[in-house]
Design an enzyme around this catalytic site. Sequence first.
Site, PDB file in Angstrom:
ATOM      1  N   ARG B  39     -13.468 -62.947  51.423  1.00  0.00           N
ATOM      2  CA  ARG B  39     -14.229 -62.016  50.594  1.00  0.00           C
ATOM      3  C   ARG B  39     -15.680 -62.492  50.531  1.00  0.00           C
ATOM      4  O   ARG B  39     -15.938 -63.677  50.289  1.00  0.00           O
ATOM      5  CB  ARG B  39     -13.622 -61.975  49.187  1.00  0.00           C
ATOM      6  CG  ARG B  39     -14.343 -61.011  48.258  1.00  0.00           C
ATOM      7  CD  ARG B  39     -13.741 -61.009  46.873  1.00  0.00           C
ATOM      8  NE  ARG B  39     -14.481 -60.091  45.996  1.00  0.00           N
ATOM      9  CZ  ARG B  39     -14.247 -59.941  44.698  1.00  0.00           C
ATOM     10  NH1 ARG B  39     -13.283 -60.637  44.115  1.00  0.00           N
ATOM     11  NH2 ARG B  39     -14.964 -59.092  43.988  1.00  0.00           N
ATOM     12  N   HIS B  40     -16.626 -61.584  50.747  1.00  0.00           N
ATOM     13  CA  HIS B  40     -18.039 -61.982  50.737  1.00  0.00           C
ATOM     14  C   HIS B  40     -18.439 -62.479  49.351  1.00  0.00           C
ATOM     15  O   HIS B  40     -17.798 -62.170  48.348  1.00  0.00           O
ATOM     16  CB  HIS B  40     -18.936 -60.813  51.151  1.00  0.00           C
ATOM     17  CG  HIS B  40     -19.026 -59.739  50.109  1.00  0.00           C
ATOM     18  ND1 HIS B  40     -19.795 -59.856  48.958  1.00  0.00           N
ATOM     19  CD2 HIS B  40     -18.424 -58.537  50.042  1.00  0.00           C
ATOM     20  CE1 HIS B  40     -19.646 -58.750  48.233  1.00  0.00           C
ATOM     21  NE2 HIS B  40     -18.828 -57.946  48.865  1.00  0.00           N
ATOM     22  N   GLY B  41     -19.524 -63.231  49.326  1.00  0.00           N
ATOM     23  CA  GLY B  41     -20.008 -63.810  48.085  1.00  0.00           C
ATOM     24  C   GLY B  41     -20.993 -62.912  47.353  1.00  0.00           C
ATOM     25  O   GLY B  41     -21.067 -61.706  47.575  1.00  0.00           O
ATOM     26  N   ARG B  91     -23.307 -56.975  53.389  1.00  0.00           N
ATOM     27  CA  ARG B  91     -22.912 -58.181  52.656  1.00  0.00           C
ATOM     28  C   ARG B  91     -21.684 -58.836  53.292  1.00  0.00           C
ATOM     29  O   ARG B  91     -21.544 -60.065  53.253  1.00  0.00           O
ATOM     30  CB  ARG B  91     -22.704 -57.882  51.160  1.00  0.00           C
ATOM     31  CG  ARG B  91     -21.670 -56.806  50.813  1.00  0.00           C
ATOM     32  CD  ARG B  91     -21.920 -56.302  49.386  1.00  0.00           C
ATOM     33  NE  ARG B  91     -20.885 -55.437  48.828  1.00  0.00           N
ATOM     34  CZ  ARG B  91     -20.878 -54.109  48.882  1.00  0.00           C
ATOM     35  NH1 ARG B  91     -21.834 -53.461  49.534  1.00  0.00           N
ATOM     36  NH2 ARG B  91     -19.907 -53.414  48.296  1.00  0.00           N
ATOM     37  N   GLU B 118     -15.737 -51.786  51.012  1.00  0.00           N
ATOM     38  CA  GLU B 118     -15.311 -51.885  49.617  1.00  0.00           C
ATOM     39  C   GLU B 118     -14.833 -50.502  49.155  1.00  0.00           C
ATOM     40  O   GLU B 118     -15.161 -49.470  49.747  1.00  0.00           O
ATOM     41  CB  GLU B 118     -16.490 -52.372  48.770  1.00  0.00           C
ATOM     42  CG  GLU B 118     -16.247 -52.545  47.270  1.00  0.00           C
ATOM     43  CD  GLU B 118     -15.007 -53.367  46.935  1.00  0.00           C
ATOM     44  OE1 GLU B 118     -13.898 -52.847  47.197  1.00  0.00           O
ATOM     45  OE2 GLU B 118     -15.122 -54.471  46.395  1.00  0.00           O
ATOM     46  N   TYR B 121     -17.061 -46.299  44.738  1.00  0.00           N
ATOM     47  CA  TYR B 121     -17.055 -46.155  43.282  1.00  0.00           C
ATOM     48  C   TYR B 121     -17.557 -44.809  42.772  1.00  0.00           C
ATOM     49  O   TYR B 121     -17.839 -44.662  41.581  1.00  0.00           O
ATOM     50  CB  TYR B 121     -17.821 -47.311  42.625  1.00  0.00           C
ATOM     51  CG  TYR B 121     -16.918 -48.493  42.370  1.00  0.00           C
ATOM     52  CD1 TYR B 121     -16.828 -49.532  43.278  1.00  0.00           C
ATOM     53  CD2 TYR B 121     -16.096 -48.528  41.250  1.00  0.00           C
ATOM     54  CE1 TYR B 121     -15.969 -50.599  43.068  1.00  0.00           C
ATOM     55  CE2 TYR B 121     -15.233 -49.588  41.034  1.00  0.00           C
ATOM     56  CZ  TYR B 121     -15.165 -50.615  41.947  1.00  0.00           C
ATOM     57  OH  TYR B 121     -14.306 -51.658  41.734  1.00  0.00           O
ATOM     58  N   ARG B 146      -8.375 -50.236  35.358  1.00  0.00           N
ATOM     59  CA  ARG B 146      -7.017 -50.777  35.313  1.00  0.00           C
ATOM     60  C   ARG B 146      -5.965 -49.893  35.965  1.00  0.00           C
ATOM     61  O   ARG B 146      -4.791 -50.219  35.939  1.00  0.00           O
ATOM     62  CB  ARG B 146      -6.608 -51.059  33.877  1.00  0.00           C
ATOM     63  CG  ARG B 146      -7.396 -52.202  33.322  1.00  0.00           C
ATOM     64  CD  ARG B 146      -6.704 -52.860  32.158  1.00  0.00           C
ATOM     65  NE  ARG B 146      -7.561 -53.940  31.648  1.00  0.00           N
ATOM     66  CZ  ARG B 146      -7.677 -54.260  30.386  1.00  0.00           C
ATOM     67  NH1 ARG B 146      -6.996 -53.591  29.469  1.00  0.00           N
ATOM     68  NH2 ARG B 146      -8.470 -55.246  30.020  1.00  0.00           N
ATOM     69  N   HIS B 213     -14.229 -57.147  51.530  1.00  0.00           N
ATOM     70  CA  HIS B 213     -14.596 -56.970  50.129  1.00  0.00           C
ATOM     71  C   HIS B 213     -13.384 -57.135  49.226  1.00  0.00           C
ATOM     72  O   HIS B 213     -12.242 -57.095  49.670  1.00  0.00           O
ATOM     73  CB  HIS B 213     -15.192 -55.578  49.946  1.00  0.00           C
ATOM     74  CG  HIS B 213     -16.303 -55.280  50.913  1.00  0.00           C
ATOM     75  ND1 HIS B 213     -17.636 -55.385  50.577  1.00  0.00           N
ATOM     76  CD2 HIS B 213     -16.272 -54.897  52.218  1.00  0.00           C
ATOM     77  CE1 HIS B 213     -18.371 -55.076  51.642  1.00  0.00           C
ATOM     78  NE2 HIS B 213     -17.573 -54.776  52.652  1.00  0.00           N
ATOM     79  N   GLY B 214     -13.661 -57.291  47.945  1.00  0.00           N
ATOM     80  CA  GLY B 214     -12.582 -57.515  46.981  1.00  0.00           C
ATOM     81  C   GLY B 214     -11.434 -56.531  47.117  1.00  0.00           C
ATOM     82  O   GLY B 214     -10.262 -56.927  47.247  1.00  0.00           O
ATOM     83  N   ASN B 215     -11.755 -55.227  47.117  1.00  0.00           N
ATOM     84  CA  ASN B 215     -10.677 -54.243  47.132  1.00  0.00           C
ATOM     85  C   ASN B 215     -10.099 -53.985  48.515  1.00  0.00           C
ATOM     86  O   ASN B 215      -8.916 -53.662  48.635  1.00  0.00           O
ATOM     87  CB  ASN B 215     -11.140 -52.940  46.479  1.00  0.00           C
ATOM     88  CG  ASN B 215     -11.211 -53.089  44.964  1.00  0.00           C
ATOM     89  OD1 ASN B 215     -10.193 -53.334  44.316  1.00  0.00           O
ATOM     90  ND2 ASN B 215     -12.401 -52.997  44.408  1.00  0.00           N
TER      91      ASN B 215
END
Lengths: 283, 290
Positions: B39-41, B91, B118, B121, B146, B213-215
Site C-alpha cells: 500500500r502506498h504511503g 502515488r 483506490e 469516493y 462502515r 491503495h488501501g481499498n
Amino acid sequence: MADTHPKPTLEGEPDSKRAKIGGEDQTYTLVLLRHGESEWNLANRFTGWVDVPLSETGEAEARAAGAMLVDSGLTFDVAYTSVLRRAITTLWRSLEALDLCWIPVHHSWRLNERHYGALQGLNKIETAEKHGADQVHIWRRSYDVPPPPLADDSPMLPANDRRYADVDPADLPRSECLKDTAERFLPYWESDIVPAIKSGKRVLVAAHGNSLRALVKHLDDIAEDVIPGVNIPTGVPLVYKLDANMRPIAQEGSVGPLSGVYLGDAAAVAAKVEATKNQSKAK
Amino acid sequence: MLAATMRAASAATTSAATATAATAATASARWAHTLVLLRHGQSQWNLENRFTGWVDVALTDDGRKEAATAGAAMAAAGLEFDAAYTSVLKRAISTLNIALEVMGSEWLPVSRSWRLNERHYGALSGLNKAETADKFGEDQVLVWRRSYDVPPPLLDTDSPYWPGHDRRYAGLDSDILPRGECLKDTVERIMPLWEGEMGPAIAAGQRLVVAAHGNSIRALVKHLDNIDDNDILGINIPTGVPLVYTLDDSLRPIRQENSAGLLSGVYLGDPDEVAAAAEAVRNQSAATAH
C-alpha cells in the site's frame, strides 16, 4: 515536489496537440531521448549492457529533459525504453515532470545500448594503452567491427542475467558493432513502435547513444560511414515529425544529417552537441 | 539519490537474508507462488485529511521515504519478482518505481491498470473530514465509512472529478467509469484484472509485486482469504509495509507462521516497525477520511 491541488484534466485539448488518425497527409510526432551521464561515464569505463545507474549529473540531466518536455507542450500516450536503469530512470523523471506516470511503458532489451563485449568494465584509457588508440577507435567508431566478445566463463554473459530469461539465447550478444545493434533494434521498431505511432499514439523513446543512432540512421537513411560520427547529445529531447510511411518530414531548426529538432535554446543545444562530441573523443 | 543510498545499505544485509530465503524458496519452489502487496504511503491529501479516491495526488516526501523503506525491506528479504502491477494513480506508481529502484529491479515489466485504483469516493472526493460532516452529517458519514455496499453520493458527469474528463480513461466505456464506489464496487471491478491477468501470471510461475491503495488491496485480500463482507472493513493495511502472500497452485493462500490475523499474508520488516505502522493506520482510519 508534492502538488497541493492537482487540477483535473478536462476534455478539449487543442487539436494540434492531439494525434489524428488516418490519411496520407497524416503527421506523427516521435520524441527520442538519450539518457545522461552514468556512474561509468564518470569513471570512464566502457559500459554497454552493464546496468550502471545515472550519476548525480545524469539525474540532473534527466530532470532538465523533463522540464524541456513540459515547456514544449508535447504530450505522450506510450513510452518505450530499454531494460537498463540509466534509460529507465531517465524516462521516469520525464514522465513525473510531465505528470504522465500513468502512460504504459514498454521495456525491451532491443533498445539496450550496444553491447561492448570483453571491453565492458574496462577503463577507456587503460584499454587504449593496452590495445593502441587506433584499435580502440576502430571498435568504438566503425560500423561493423565489434569489440572482442565476452568469454564463455564471463560473469557478464547476458544469459546469466534473469532479465533476459525470456530471450532466445541465440539472440543474446557477446559483443556488438553498431550494425549488430541496428539489426536487433529495428525489428522491434517495426513490430511494436511503428504500429503504436500509426494508431495515433504519441510515442516517447528513452534509450542510449547507439540504439538511438541505429534508429536515426534508419529514419534519415544515414550512410554507414557517417553514422558513427553522429553524436546525439545526452538529455536533450529530439523531436521527429514522420509522415504516414514513417519517413521524416523536414523541419526548420534541424541540424543535418538528422531531420529531428532538439528541444531547448539553439545555442545551448549546440554547446551540448559539442560537449557530447568531445566527451566521446577525449575518453 | 535516496534510492541509491538505500540500495547500498540494503545490499549489505541482503546476502545473509538471501541465503535463507533461497533455501526456503528452493524447498517450496515447485508449488509456492509469491505475491507481494504494497500500500502506498502518505500522499499530500492524506496530510490534508481529504477523501482522495481517484484524484491523482502525489506522495509527500514522507510517502516517498516509505516507498524506499519498503523496497529495502523486500531487497533484504531476498525477494525477486518477474512482473509488477500498479494503478494509474501516481502515488502508487511512484511507490512502485521507488521500491523497484531500491531493489535494483527497474527493468521489471509493469502493468498499470485503473482496476487497481483506490475506491472512487464520488461526491466526497476532495472534501475533508470537517467539511463532510458539516455537509452530510456525522451519522451519514459513518454509514458510508462502515458499510460494505452503500456508495457515497455520486458525482455528476459535469464534475471536474468525473473520470470521463481524464484522458487516461479515454479507452473505457463511460458506463464502466464510476461516479462513486462502495467497497463492493471496488471488489467487483478488480476481479476481471485478477482473473484475467494477475492470477494466470502467478499460476504460470511469475512472482508479482503489486503497488496499490488501501481499498484495492482490501479487495484483493478479501478475495484471497475469503474474508466476510462484515470483517473486511475492519482490516487496515499498513502503508509502506510489504504484505507477502504465498499461494498454492490453485492460488489459495498458504498460511504462514507469522500470518497477520485474518490475513494469510506476512508483513515484512522489523516487527516493532510493522506493529507501529499497523497502529498508525488504525488510528488514522478512526480519526480521518478512510
